[in-house]
Each structure stands twice: as C-alpha cells, then as structure tokens.
Design a protein around this motif. Structure first.
Motif, PDB file in Angstrom:
ATOM      1  N   LEU A  47       8.625   5.701  -9.460  1.00  0.00           N
ATOM      2  CA  LEU A  47       8.553   6.080  -8.049  1.00  0.00           C
ATOM      3  C   LEU A  47       7.664   7.299  -7.852  1.00  0.00           C
ATOM      4  N   ARG A  48       7.747   8.254  -8.754  1.00  0.00           N
ATOM      5  CA  ARG A  48       6.901   9.443  -8.642  1.00  0.00           C
ATOM      6  C   ARG A  48       5.430   9.078  -8.761  1.00  0.00           C
ATOM      7  N   VAL A  49       5.127   8.192  -9.680  1.00  0.00           N
ATOM      8  CA  VAL A  49       3.744   7.763  -9.850  1.00  0.00           C
ATOM      9  C   VAL A  49       3.271   6.999  -8.612  1.00  0.00           C
ATOM     10  N   ALA A  50       4.107   6.096  -8.096  1.00  0.00           N
ATOM     11  CA  ALA A  50       3.737   5.328  -6.909  1.00  0.00           C
ATOM     12  C   ALA A  50       3.496   6.248  -5.716  1.00  0.00           C
ATOM     13  N   GLU A  51       4.332   7.281  -5.583  1.00  0.00           N
ATOM     14  CA  GLU A  51       4.146   8.225  -4.480  1.00  0.00           C
ATOM     15  C   GLU A  51       2.854   9.022  -4.637  1.00  0.00           C
ATOM     16  N   CYS A  52       2.421   9.226  -5.875  1.00  0.00           N
ATOM     17  CA  CYS A  52       1.143   9.911  -6.095  1.00  0.00           C
ATOM     18  C   CYS A  52      -0.007   9.087  -5.514  1.00  0.00           C
ATOM     19  N   TYR A  53       0.041   7.769  -5.715  1.00  0.00           N
ATOM     20  CA  TYR A  53      -1.004   6.887  -5.205  1.00  0.00           C
ATOM     21  C   TYR A  53      -0.818   6.595  -3.718  1.00  0.00           C
ATOM     22  N   ALA A  54       0.425   6.450  -3.270  1.00  0.00           N
ATOM     23  CA  ALA A  54       0.724   6.083  -1.877  1.00  0.00           C
ATOM     24  C   ALA A  54       1.859   6.970  -1.377  1.00  0.00           C
ATOM     25  N   PRO A  55       1.566   8.159  -0.870  1.00  0.00           N
ATOM     26  CA  PRO A  55       2.605   9.132  -0.519  1.00  0.00           C
ATOM     27  C   PRO A  55       3.625   8.637   0.502  1.00  0.00           C
ATOM     28  N   GLN A  56       3.243   7.705   1.381  1.00  0.00           N
ATOM     29  CA  GLN A  56       4.153   7.235   2.426  1.00  0.00           C
ATOM     30  C   GLN A  56       4.877   5.938   2.059  1.00  0.00           C
ATOM     31  N   SER A  57       4.756   5.493   0.824  1.00  0.00           N
ATOM     32  CA  SER A  57       5.289   4.176   0.463  1.00  0.00           C
ATOM     33  C   SER A  57       6.809   4.091   0.610  1.00  0.00           C
ATOM     34  N   LEU A  58       7.533   5.189   0.379  1.00  0.00           N
ATOM     35  CA  LEU A  58       8.996   5.152   0.490  1.00  0.00           C
ATOM     36  C   LEU A  58       9.478   5.193   1.937  1.00  0.00           C
ATOM     37  N   GLN A  59       8.550   5.373   2.880  1.00  0.00           N
ATOM     38  CA  GLN A  59       8.912   5.332   4.302  1.00  0.00           C
ATOM     39  C   GLN A  59       8.424   4.043   4.961  1.00  0.00           C
ATOM     40  N   ARG A  60       7.995   3.074   4.154  1.00  0.00           N
ATOM     41  CA  ARG A  60       7.462   1.828   4.702  1.00  0.00           C
ATOM     42  C   ARG A  60       8.268   0.624   4.266  1.00  0.00           C
ATOM     43  N   ILE A  61       8.344  -0.368   5.165  1.00  0.00           N
ATOM     44  CA  ILE A  61       8.896  -1.689   4.845  1.00  0.00           C
ATOM     45  C   ILE A  61       8.042  -2.723   5.567  1.00  0.00           C
ATOM     46  N   TYR A  62       7.616  -3.741   4.844  1.00  0.00           N
ATOM     47  CA  TYR A  62       6.887  -4.870   5.435  1.00  0.00           C
ATOM     48  C   TYR A  62       7.742  -6.119   5.253  1.00  0.00           C
ATOM     49  N   LEU A  63       8.041  -6.807   6.355  1.00  0.00           N
ATOM     50  CA  LEU A  63       8.855  -8.010   6.290  1.00  0.00           C
ATOM     51  C   LEU A  63       8.238  -9.102   7.138  1.00  0.00           C
ATOM     52  N   THR A  64       8.645 -10.334   6.846  1.00  0.00           N
ATOM     53  CA  THR A  64       8.257 -11.486   7.658  1.00  0.00           C
ATOM     54  C   THR A  64       9.528 -12.148   8.161  1.00  0.00           C
ATOM     55  N   GLY A  65       9.613 -12.362   9.467  1.00  0.00           N
ATOM     56  CA  GLY A  65      10.789 -12.980  10.057  1.00  0.00           C
ATOM     57  C   GLY A  65      10.907 -14.442   9.696  1.00  0.00           C
ATOM     58  N   SER A  66      12.039 -15.018  10.043  1.00  0.00           N
ATOM     59  CA  SER A  66      12.315 -16.415   9.679  1.00  0.00           C
ATOM     60  C   SER A  66      11.372 -17.395  10.353  1.00  0.00           C
ATOM     61  N   ARG A  67      10.717 -16.986  11.452  1.00  0.00           N
ATOM     62  CA  ARG A  67       9.748 -17.857  12.125  1.00  0.00           C
ATOM     63  C   ARG A  67       8.328 -17.320  11.966  1.00  0.00           C
ATOM     64  N   GLY A  68       8.117 -16.495  10.941  1.00  0.00           N
ATOM     65  CA  GLY A  68       6.781 -15.976  10.671  1.00  0.00           C
ATOM     66  C   GLY A  68       6.442 -14.703  11.407  1.00  0.00           C
ATOM     67  N   GLU A  69       7.405 -14.075  12.081  1.00  0.00           N
ATOM     68  CA  GLU A  69       7.134 -12.839  12.812  1.00  0.00           C
ATOM     69  C   GLU A  69       6.858 -11.686  11.837  1.00  0.00           C
ATOM     70  N   ASN A  70       5.981 -10.796  12.232  1.00  0.00           N
ATOM     71  CA  ASN A  70       5.696  -9.620  11.424  1.00  0.00           C
ATOM     72  C   ASN A  70       6.625  -8.474  11.828  1.00  0.00           C
ATOM     73  N   LEU A  71       7.175  -7.806  10.810  1.00  0.00           N
ATOM     74  CA  LEU A  71       8.011  -6.626  11.034  1.00  0.00           C
ATOM     75  C   LEU A  71       7.520  -5.526  10.107  1.00  0.00           C
ATOM     76  N   VAL A  72       7.152  -4.374  10.676  1.00  0.00           N
ATOM     77  CA  VAL A  72       6.633  -3.267   9.891  1.00  0.00           C
ATOM     78  C   VAL A  72       7.347  -1.991  10.313  1.00  0.00           C
ATOM     79  N   LEU A  73       7.968  -1.329   9.350  1.00  0.00           N
ATOM     80  CA  LEU A  73       8.508   0.014   9.553  1.00  0.00           C
ATOM     81  C   LEU A  73       7.603   0.976   8.794  1.00  0.00           C
ATOM     82  N   ASP A  74       6.975   1.885   9.521  1.00  0.00           N
ATOM     83  CA  ASP A  74       6.066   2.849   8.910  1.00  0.00           C
ATOM     84  C   ASP A  74       6.399   4.227   9.473  1.00  0.00           C
ATOM     85  N   GLY A  75       7.243   4.955   8.733  1.00  0.00           N
ATOM     86  CA  GLY A  75       7.690   6.260   9.213  1.00  0.00           C
ATOM     87  C   GLY A  75       8.544   6.116  10.458  1.00  0.00           C
ATOM     88  N   THR A  76       8.066   6.650  11.587  1.00  0.00           N
ATOM     89  CA  THR A  76       8.819   6.569  12.841  1.00  0.00           C
ATOM     90  C   THR A  76       8.288   5.470  13.760  1.00  0.00           C
TER      91      THR A  76
END
Length: 341
Positions: A179-208
């Motif tokens: 995780l420390r190494v990943a945060e070095c490359y992508a500092p905001q990675s632990l505040q992000r979630i990318y998901l796809t809904g059951s009908r193909g909808e895009n869901l993105v949580l990026d910080g606030t």
C-alpha cells in the motif's frame, strides 16, 4: 518500514510462511532430550535409569531430524511485484494478473473480517476489479500492519477470504508495504473506488466527489442519506437486499446490493480483548453503519445495483459528508425513503 523510491523494484512473496518460532521451540526441546541422554551415559546410575535416558536421547534425535527436515525453506508459490508501470501478481502456471497500472487511474479498498485475521485488497478501475488476499500470520505481523488494519473496512468472514487459496495470500506486513508503494505512485488511490452497476452504470468515488450514472454528489456539501433493507419475491423465492438512499438537492439515487448470508451487528465474544484500540473503533464504526431498518422496496428507476463488498465503503464516504437540514426538502414517507409525499 523501508523508504519508497519510485524507481525501485519491489517483490512480495505469496504463500503462508512457515511458523519458524514454534519450530525453534520444538528443536530446543528435542536437543534438550538429546543432551539429557548424553549426560546419562557419563554419570553413574542404575542400568534401568541409563536405558531410559538413552531412549529419551534417541527420541530426541528422531525429533531433531524431523524438525530440521520440516525447516527446509519452502519456495513461495508466487509473488506480487511493483516494477515499472504496474502492480502484477505472478503465479506458476498462470498468466500474470495486472492488479493496477500506474498510468491508469485506480482505487484500492482494504477490506477485513471482524477479527482482522483475514483481509482483501480490492484494486478497482473503470474496467475491472482485482483482489489480493491477505492473511495475518502472527501478532508480530498484525503489529507491523496496524495502520492498514485499523483503516480496513469490515466485511463478513467469507467475503474477507475471497476466492483465492492460502497459497495465493500475502502477509499483512507485505500488504501494508504494498500500500505504501502504491500510494507513492498514486497518492489518491486509497480515496478512490471505481465500480460498474448491474446495468452497466458507472460509479466513481474520488475523494469528496461521487458520480453515479451521470448524477453527481459533492460530499463536501450537505446531503441526506440512510441505509435500509427490503425484500422482493419472485414466485416462491424471496431475496433480501441492503440499500443506501442518497439525495442532494434535486438529485436522488438508491444503491442496492444483496444482503450477505452472514450478518453481524456486534463484536464476537472476547474479540475486544484481542484487538487494538484503533481496530476496535474501526469495527464498531462499521457495525453501526451496517445497521439497516426494514423498509419498502424503492422505485426501480432510482436503483443502481452495486457489488455488496463496496456498500459499506460507500456508506463510510457518505457518513463523512455533512448532513443536510431537512427544512429545504419535501417530507419523506417512513416506509419508502425514495418516495416523496
């Protein structure tokens, strides 16, 4: 932990390490038996006592041989590497699995069971979700990864284990370093979630910022949300769902996922005594967010089906947002949080 350099190659072995401390104890006891038998051969004593001590020494020698044979180093089954432009899992007989590419936006979510003995690292992108199993192999391992485990999000035991076997798991110490190494490359990675809904909808949580199928919620501004559960029947089969209703201004949506088979709303007996204070606080926070009251099914046009593992991480993000005053919103019926009167 070691410092992180972006140009460094990292490699973390997979597979549970042997319990070296217990084997050292076994070897010490076996050598003590051998020494006792050798001492018996040099001291004057009755023949029967001498035979007993020789038998003890022979038993100790056998145990020493067994312990040394068991102590042969076991080759890792595979490894996760961080080199160049990606995090990659390598396993014998299988194609390399790319967990994350550093040039492509990705998120990392840490999921763990109530006792923090099993965990998953979920790597999400706009196109896929990959999981890496983590096992806490000892108290020392847990101590080295205490920051990671204290911020992990609680999931049922079966979900924390995932579909990977023990041979594909990494230690908590290595996972925390990853995780420390990943945060070095992508500092905001632990505040992000990318998901796809059951009908193909895009869901993105990026910080606030939370985007759900074209609808945007600013989590730095006041909003309304709450969790509930409902059931629906198709013929003789009824399915129980968990739901999270969200509304900000005139934008409204309901996230829906199947309820897990294992539902826990309290800590297991004796769990608190075995957990660090930070881990206790994290688990109790999650248990509170898991609680859902029964309600009516929401309208289909408002539903977005999501993977159940990510329902609680999304509720955590909503819980950090300021709550809206209800004065500016029309009243909401108690039996259906998605229907206006």
């Amino acid at each position: 932990m070691r410092s992180v350099r972006a140009d460094q190659r990292w490699q973390w072995p997979l597979g549970e390490p042997p319990n070296s401390s217990s084997r050292r104890r076994e070897l010490s006891v076996a050598l003590a038996f051998v020494a006792l038998g050798a001492l018996g051969c040099t001291l004057p004593m009755a023949p029967f006592d001498r035979v007993v001590l020789i038998g003890v020494a022979l038993g100790g020698l056998v145990r020493v041989a067994q312990t040394l044979r068991a102590r042969r180093p076991r080759r890792p089954r595979g490894a996760v590497t961080a080199e160049g432009s990606a995090l990659v899992r390598l396993e014998p007989g299988a194609e390399p699995t790319v967990l994350a590419e550093f040039q492509v936006p990705f998120g990392i979510t840490v999921l763990a069971n109530h006792m923090r003995s099993e965990a998953l690292l979920a790597f999400t992108t706009a196109h896929q979700t990959r999981y890496q199993r983590v096992r806490v192999s000892s108290p020392t391992d847990a101590l080295a990864a205490r920051d990671m485990l204290s911020r992990a999000i609680t999931v049922p035991d079966a979900d924390a284990v995932g579909s990977q076997g023990v041979e594909s798991a990494m230690t908590a110490t290595h996972a925390a370093e990853l995780l420390r190494v990943a945060e070095c490359y992508a500092p905001q990675s632990l505040q992000r979630i990318y998901l796809t809904g059951s009908r193909g909808e895009n869901l993105v949580l990026d910080g606030t910022n939370l985007e759900i199928d074209g609808r945007t919620f600013d989590l730095s501004l006041p909003l309304e949300w709450r969790g509930f559960m409902f059931h629906e029947a198709v013929g003789p089969i009824a399915t129980l769902y968990q739901a999270t209703w969200i509304r900000q201004g005139g934008v409204e949506v309901v996230l829906v996922a199947p309820m897990p088979a294992e539902i826990t709303t309290t800590l297991p007996p004796g769990a608190a005594a075995d957990m660090k204070a930070a881990e206790q606080r994290a688990v109790l926070r999650d248990l509170k967010l898991m609680q859902s009251t029964p309600d009516a099914a929401p309208p289909h046009e408002l539903r977005i089906g999501v993977e159940r593992l990510f329902m609680l991480p999304l509720r955590q993000a909503l819980d950090r947002a300021p709550r809206a005053s209800r004065a500016g919103f029309p009243p909401v019926r108690a039996l259906n949080p998605s229907a206006r009167e």
